[in-house]
Design a protein around this motif. Structure first.
Motif, short mmCIF file in Angstrom:
data_model
loop_
_atom_site.label_atom_id
_atom_site.label_comp_id
_atom_site.label_asym_id
_atom_site.label_seq_id
_atom_site.Cartn_x
_atom_site.Cartn_y
_atom_site.Cartn_z
N GLU A 109 0.80 -1.22 0.00
CA GLU A 109 0.00 0.00 0.00
C GLU A 109 0.83 1.27 0.00
N PHE A 126 6.81 3.45 -14.22
CA PHE A 126 5.41 3.34 -13.83
C PHE A 126 4.52 3.02 -15.02
N GLY A 134 -1.70 -2.62 -13.03
CA GLY A 134 -1.56 -1.72 -11.91
C GLY A 134 -1.26 -2.42 -10.60
N VAL A 135 -1.02 -1.62 -9.58
CA VAL A 135 -0.70 -2.12 -8.24
C VAL A 135 -1.62 -1.42 -7.25
N LEU A 137 -1.24 0.42 -4.76
CA LEU A 137 -0.61 1.46 -3.96
C LEU A 137 -1.64 2.51 -3.55
N ARG A 138 -1.55 2.92 -2.28
CA ARG A 138 -2.39 4.00 -1.77
C ARG A 138 -1.57 5.24 -1.43
N LEU A 140 2.24 7.10 -2.29
CA LEU A 140 3.47 7.13 -3.09
C LEU A 140 4.22 8.41 -2.76
N LEU A 159 -0.54 7.24 -14.33
CA LEU A 159 -1.30 7.20 -13.07
C LEU A 159 -2.60 6.43 -13.20
N THR A 163 -1.73 3.12 -10.81
CA THR A 163 -2.12 3.26 -9.39
C THR A 163 -3.56 3.75 -9.30
N GLN A 165 -5.81 3.12 -7.18
CA GLN A 165 -6.29 3.30 -5.81
C GLN A 165 -5.48 4.33 -5.04
N LEU A 166 -4.68 5.13 -5.71
CA LEU A 166 -3.78 6.06 -5.04
C LEU A 166 -4.57 7.11 -4.27
N CYS A 193 -6.81 8.34 -10.65
CA CYS A 193 -6.77 8.42 -9.18
C CYS A 193 -8.05 9.04 -8.61
#
Length: 361
Positions: A109, A126, A134-135, A137-138, A140, A159, A163, A165-166, A193
């Motif tokens: 995360e 990225f 995607g990953v 990640l919340r 960065l 983006l 990501t 869920q960023l 995002c």
């Protein structure tokens, strides 16, 4: 002795084991506290059991980063949620190798990779994450990495797919101008995002164009979870700041922009104000925010002895307790009778039979 990392073409298992062997630390005395012993740290055990793997403030070269990425692909720890790589002197190739292996961490995360000076080269990695789905990640954090407009544009293009869920994106302390700032704002306006709550772009080279683009994204409802936009310490003008502030008025989540002093209000204070405004509207009174009033200064109570130092002022509740005085008993008066014949008189005379009694002894 210094350990030699294997070549880049070595098997990934060998690269991973060499990485763990290099960064495992035995028990050792503290450099600062004389009688404190620092416990041993097994890098491999921490990587597969702990929720946070911290390599911060350790020198990691490109070969070490390749070993870390090999360990990520080989072991795939399902419990790992935080990866700390701050102040590790990671180069662009090293950070890119770590970013490329992020899909092997299904629960990750947070990636903290600030103050490395990786530059723009790592931002293109990225884009590869977007191609793999995607990953999760919340958070960065890429502060102070020497990122310019080119790197910011590469990151902005990735983006949406890399990501989705960023929530926190920290890019402060870089060299991003309006070209990169507008690219990030347009990516957010385009739907990248949707959960973004905090965007940190302070201490860059942003101008009014970035603030206007961020205002359009917020006014268009593309930041429904937004909390803070940090854009202070840049090159924008009062006109751009006023335009952004006007665009954020009436935001459904009370999105605030940090444009300088004073800083934005904490979220809990905003919630209290919102609850008070709701209660006032239900009661029929117009919502009104209570202005801040400093507490009154403390005034020492007057002292009965006049002007004395404050630390000698008696409390106002101090009362004087009455004490009754009892006169001590007086000694009896001296007797007026003459002394007996066998005792010396007050004039120092001896009794008449003094010598007879002395000879009889």
């Amino acid at each position: 002795p210094a350990r030699i990392m294997p070549r880049e073409d070595a098997p990934i298992e060998e690269q991973a084991e060499a990485f763990f062997a290099k960064f495992t630390e035995p028990a050792r005395p503290s450099e600062h506290l004389k009688y404190l012993e620092l416990p041993a740290w097994d890098a491999r055990h921490s990587f597969v059991t702990d929720a946070a793997f911290d390599l911060g403030d350790r020198a990691i070269d490109a070969c070490d980063a390749l070993g870390l990425s090999s360990a990520m692909r080989t072991l795939r720890p399902a419990q790992l949620t935080e990866l700390h790589l701050h102040r590790c002197s990671l180069c662009a190739d090293g950070l890119a190798a770590v970013v490329a292996a992020l899909p092997a961490l299904p629960a990750l995360e947070s990636l903290f990779a600030m103050q490395n000076g990786a530059g723009d080269g790592a931002m293109s990695a990225f884009a590869g994450l977007a191609r793999t789905g995607g990953v999760p990640l919340r958070r960065l954090a890429l502060q102070e990495n020497g990122i310019t407009d080119c790197g910011a544009a590469s990151l902005a293009a990735a983006l949406a797919g890399a990501t989705p869920q960023l929530e926190w994106l920290y890019l402060s302390g870089n060299e991003i101008g309006d070209e990169g700032g507008v690219a990030i704002a347009e990516a957010v306006e385009g739907g990248a995002c949707p959960r973004l709550a905090r965007l940190a772009l302070q201490h860059n080279r942003l101008g009014d164009a970035t603030l206007l683009a961020l205002g359009r994204a917020a006014a268009g409802g593309k930041l429904p979870k937004g909390e803070y936009l940090y854009v202070h310490e840049n090159e924008h003008t009062p006109a751009g700041r006023d335009a952004l502030a006007a665009a954020l008025e009436g935001h459904p989540n009370q999105l605030q922009a940090h444009l300088g002093w004073p800083p934005p209000l904490p979220r809990d204070e905003l919630r209290r104000d919102e609850a008070a405004a709701t209660a006032a509207s239900l009661a029929g009174a117009p919502p009104k925010r209570k202005p801040y009033a400093p507490p009154p200064p403390r005034v020492a109570p007057p002292h009965p002895d006049g002007d004395v130092p404050p630390w000698r002022v008696r409390p106002a509740t101090t009362t004087t307790k009455a004490v009754s005085f009892v006169e001590p008993p007086r000694p009896p008066p001296a007797s007026a009778d003459p002394l007996p014949s066998d005792e010396p008189s007050s004039k120092g005379e001896l009794p008449g039979d003094f010598f007879e009694r002395l000879l009889a002894m």
